[in-house]
Motif scaffolding. Structure first.
Motif, short mmCIF file in Angstrom:
data_model
loop_
_atom_site.label_atom_id
_atom_site.label_comp_id
_atom_site.label_asym_id
_atom_site.label_seq_id
_atom_site.Cartn_x
_atom_site.Cartn_y
_atom_site.Cartn_z
N GLN A 157 0.85 -1.20 0.00
CA GLN A 157 0.00 0.00 0.00
C GLN A 157 0.89 1.24 0.00
N ASP A 158 1.17 1.72 -1.23
CA ASP A 158 2.05 2.86 -1.40
C ASP A 158 1.34 4.09 -1.95
N GLY A 159 0.00 4.02 -2.01
CA GLY A 159 -0.78 5.16 -2.47
C GLY A 159 -1.14 5.13 -3.94
N TYR A 160 -0.80 4.03 -4.63
CA TYR A 160 -1.07 3.91 -6.06
C TYR A 160 -2.10 2.81 -6.31
N THR A 161 -3.17 3.14 -7.00
CA THR A 161 -4.23 2.19 -7.33
C THR A 161 -4.04 1.69 -8.76
N LEU A 162 -3.99 0.38 -8.92
CA LEU A 162 -3.73 -0.19 -10.24
C LEU A 162 -4.85 0.13 -11.23
N TYR A 163 -4.43 0.49 -12.44
CA TYR A 163 -5.40 0.68 -13.52
C TYR A 163 -4.92 0.04 -14.83
N HIS A 164 -3.72 -0.52 -14.80
CA HIS A 164 -3.18 -1.18 -15.98
C HIS A 164 -2.49 -2.47 -15.55
N HIS A 165 -2.76 -3.57 -16.28
CA HIS A 165 -2.16 -4.86 -15.95
C HIS A 165 -1.94 -5.64 -17.24
N THR A 166 -0.68 -5.97 -17.53
CA THR A 166 -0.35 -6.78 -18.70
C THR A 166 0.42 -8.01 -18.25
N PHE A 167 -0.06 -9.16 -18.67
CA PHE A 167 0.58 -10.44 -18.33
C PHE A 167 1.12 -11.04 -19.62
N ILE A 168 2.43 -11.28 -19.66
CA ILE A 168 3.08 -11.81 -20.86
C ILE A 168 3.69 -13.16 -20.53
N PHE A 169 3.40 -14.16 -21.34
CA PHE A 169 3.98 -15.48 -21.09
C PHE A 169 4.40 -16.14 -22.40
N THR A 170 5.21 -17.18 -22.27
CA THR A 170 5.75 -17.86 -23.44
C THR A 170 5.29 -19.30 -23.48
N VAL A 171 5.45 -19.91 -24.63
CA VAL A 171 5.08 -21.30 -24.81
C VAL A 171 5.97 -22.21 -23.96
N ASP A 172 7.12 -21.67 -23.49
CA ASP A 172 8.03 -22.44 -22.64
C ASP A 172 7.64 -22.39 -21.18
N GLY A 173 6.65 -21.55 -20.83
CA GLY A 173 6.20 -21.48 -19.44
C GLY A 173 6.77 -20.33 -18.64
N TYR A 174 7.50 -19.42 -19.28
CA TYR A 174 8.02 -18.25 -18.58
C TYR A 174 6.98 -17.12 -18.62
N TRP A 175 7.02 -16.23 -17.62
CA TRP A 175 6.05 -15.14 -17.59
C TRP A 175 6.64 -13.89 -16.96
N THR A 176 6.03 -12.78 -17.28
CA THR A 176 6.39 -11.49 -16.67
C THR A 176 5.13 -10.64 -16.58
N VAL A 177 5.13 -9.69 -15.67
CA VAL A 177 4.00 -8.79 -15.46
C VAL A 177 4.49 -7.35 -15.51
N VAL A 178 3.76 -6.52 -16.23
CA VAL A 178 3.99 -5.07 -16.23
C VAL A 178 2.66 -4.44 -15.88
N GLN A 179 2.61 -3.75 -14.73
CA GLN A 179 1.36 -3.12 -14.31
C GLN A 179 1.64 -1.75 -13.73
N GLN A 180 0.62 -0.92 -13.74
CA GLN A 180 0.81 0.47 -13.33
C GLN A 180 -0.34 0.95 -12.45
N GLY A 181 0.01 1.76 -11.46
CA GLY A 181 -0.99 2.33 -10.56
C GLY A 181 -0.95 3.84 -10.60
N MET A 182 -2.03 4.46 -10.16
CA MET A 182 -2.15 5.92 -10.19
C MET A 182 -2.33 6.48 -8.78
N ASN A 183 -1.63 7.56 -8.51
CA ASN A 183 -1.81 8.31 -7.26
C ASN A 183 -2.47 9.63 -7.64
#
Length: 360
Positions: free
Chosen positions: A140-166
């Protein structure tokens, strides 16, 4: 490419014009395909999970370097560029801004079914939901999420890029996750955090130093709601001076429903706590305060973000420019662009920007 984490950006209105966005998609596709060909899918995700490299990608694509819109625009360009090539590239990009973020689990399952991915990929929707809940509720750092992108590969690897707004400070904060680095989804899941701005008031239940508080919350929720409310009544008269608390902090709306739900289905661990329906930041904050006071514990209230820059500053702050790293970054991008399958004008424009950076 070892650091992942958070970047703070000022909020800017408007959106990228279609003529620019179309070119961003083309250039983004070309750069991505070169990286995939030269380094593979795993390295591609590692780069996206690095907030510095991600920021550099947005700059090369021609977006405002300090705008919060860079995050949503780059993710949107990536999705539009690579979605038609999902079967060829083995990269799947799900989610986005606003309502699109809510469709992320559905998009993950659609890809899994369409390409006949193994049963283990069915865990990805839950990973997607939990990563969002962690950055929106456990941290809880004062930022509310409004963007969420989940990226994954056929090999089973994944990453997340998400953003919050204050909305108070008019800044946005970007969170990066790299699946291969995550040992525990609820304990310091970011392998590193970089930012230009830290917050004074933060409740970080993902910190290692908050582990005892997370365990205390789990134990607390196994008790009957009636008993808990009696404990809260006692706590009201023992509010410590080290925190600025009020009765509203201890009895937020919907806490009774959360307690009943947890008592009927006791959470086995903190991940299960975050999955409780209706558990929001205020409810978790109340449970944290009560746990601290009852069990004499202390959750981390330090902002996990750290001041950091990709290549340093020309005036020596926060540290002198690392010329070797700077040159390596430019060399890599120049090589990628020289081999990219894009129109000559797009290549020349991007190379001119890189050359300008190098000269400066």
């Amino acid at each position: 490419m070892k650091r992942t984490g958070v970047a703070d950006l000022p909020l800017h209105g408007g959106r990228a014009p279609r003529w620019l966005f179309n070119r961003m998609v083309r250039l983004c596709r070309a750069i991505s395909l070169v990286i995939l060909e030269e380094y593979g899918r795993r390295e591609f995700l590692r780069r996206l999970a690095d907030p510095f490299w991600f920021q550099a990608l947005g700059c090369v694509l021609g977006f405002d370097w300090h705008s919060s819109g860079l995050t949503t625009t780059v993710c949107g360009a990536l999705k539009e560029a690579l979605s038609p090539l999902a079967s060829e590239a083995g990269i799947f990009i799900c989610g986005g801004k606003g309502r699109a973020s809510l469709r992320t689990p559905e998009e993950i399952l659609t890809y899994a079914e369409r390409f006949g991915l193994p049963e283990s990929f069915k865990d990805f929707p839950e990973i997607s939901r939990l990563s969002a809940k962690v950055d929106n509720t456990a941290l809880q750092d004062g930022y509310t999420l409004y963007h969420h992108t989940f990226i994954f590969t056929v090999d089973g690897y994944w990453t997340v890029v998400q953003q919050g707004m204050n909305e108070v400070t008019s800044y946005a904060r970007r969170y990066h996750w790299l699946g291969e680095k995550v040992k525990d989804m609820v304990e310091e899941p970011h392998s590193g955090i970089a930012t230009v701005k830290t917050e004074n008031e933060v409740l970080d239940l993902t910190a290692t130093t908050s582990r005892s508080v997370r365990e205390a919350i789990c134990n607390l929720l196994k008790q009957s709601p009636d008993r808990l409310f009696k404990e809260i009544e006692k706590v009201k008269y023992e509010l410590p001076r080290r925190h600025s608390l009020s009765e509203r902090d201890l009895l937020p709306r919907g806490l009774d429903r959360v307690l009943i739900s947890a008592y009927e289905n006791p959470p086995a661990n903190f991940k299960e706590v975050l999955k409780i329906r209706g558990l929001g930041p205020r409810n978790l904050r109340a449970l944290t305060l009560v746990s601290e006071l009852i069990y004499d514990l202390q959750a981390s209230r330090e902002d996990p973000a750290r001041f950091a820059f990709a290549h340093g500053g020309k005036d020596g702050h926060p540290f002198p420019v690392d010329r070797r790293t700077y040159d390596e970054s430019i060399a890599f991008l120049e090589e990628a662009l020289s081999r990219a399958r894009v129109g000559l004008n797009d290549k020349l424009s991007a190379l001119k920007r890189l050359g300008s950076l190098f000269r400066n």
